[in-house]
Design an enzyme around this catalytic site. Structure first.
Site: not given
Ligand code: VGL
Ligand code: ZN
Length: 218
Positions: A19, A59, A92, A120, A165
């Site tokens: 991410d 998302h 986000h 994801k 994550c």
């Molecule tokens: C994440 C919160 C919500 C991450 C993703 O990548 O750690 N944290 N979505």
């Molecule tokens: Zn997220």
């Protein structure tokens, strides 16, 4: 002269980059403190791995993990969803928006060596911190099967966020019978790191520092 990576990184090793997207970096909508600092390290690490997989938080608008999708909720509240507790986040990484794009400073070598980009969090009613199993603890992403069929044994992890994550992905990698090694300084955390470190020690996620892989003469 033998480079250190000749001993450390093997052919059946994979770098799983979690991410590294605009929304988790400075000025992003869910900015991880100092999130951008992982990018130069990941760029250098990429040169030492033959195989890379990237994950991308992805998302739909109105996703159940967004506080804005719940009446009278604010970001960082904890709520109870059908599958259990869920932290609510600011909107986000909405599909096909600039915030969901990979960090612009990621080098082309990262993309060149990325054999899979795994998205994801695209099921509207289920969040997915882990790259392997979504937050309902049942829906799988298919990554374990992919990695197994490809013959990978050790999964090195880097990226954002260390305590979400990266944490869930590393723990699930061990559950799926891979060896998991978190490259700690190539990750940054949303909150304190202690609980994550304790869980890693408990379940057998190994940790190392990027300098153990990177040639310091680079
Ligand atoms: C994440 C919160 C919500 C991450 C993703 O990548 O750690 N944290 N979505
Ligand atoms: Zn997220």
């Amino acid at each position: 002269m033998t480079r250190p990576d000749a001993e450390i990184v093997r052919n059946d090793d994979l770098l799983l980059v979690i991410d590294v997207q605009r929304d988790f970096c400075s000025r992003g909508r869910l900015a991880v403190p100092d999130g951008d600092a992982v990018v130069p390290l990941i760029n250098r690490l990429a040169a030492h791995f033959k195989h890379i997989v990237l994950t991308q938080d992805w998302h739909p608008a109105g996703h159940t993990s967004f506080a804005s999708s719940h009446r009278e909720a604010k970001p960082y509240d904890q709520i109870e969803l059908a599958y259990g507790p869920q932290t609510l986040w600011p909107d986000h990484c909405i599909q096909q928006t600039p915030g969901a794009e990979f960090h612009p400073a990621l080098d082309s070598i990262v993309f060149q060596r990325a054999e899979l980009i795994l998205r994801k969090g695209f099921h509207r009613k289920i969040d997915s911190y882990s790259a392997f199993v979504e937050n309902d603890k049942q829906t799988t992403t298919g990554l374990a099967g992919y990695l197994r069929e490809r013959g990978f044994r050790r999964i090195f992890l880097a990226g954002l966020a260390y305590d979400y994550c990266v944490r869930f992905s590393a723990v699930d990698a061990v559950r799926a019978d891979f060896e998991a090694v978190v490259i700690q300084d190539a990750c940054h955390s949303i909150g304190p790191e202690g609980e994550t470190e304790r869980e890693f020690a408990q379940v057998g996620v190994k940790q190392m520092q990027s300098r153990e892989i990177l040639d310091t003469r680079e």
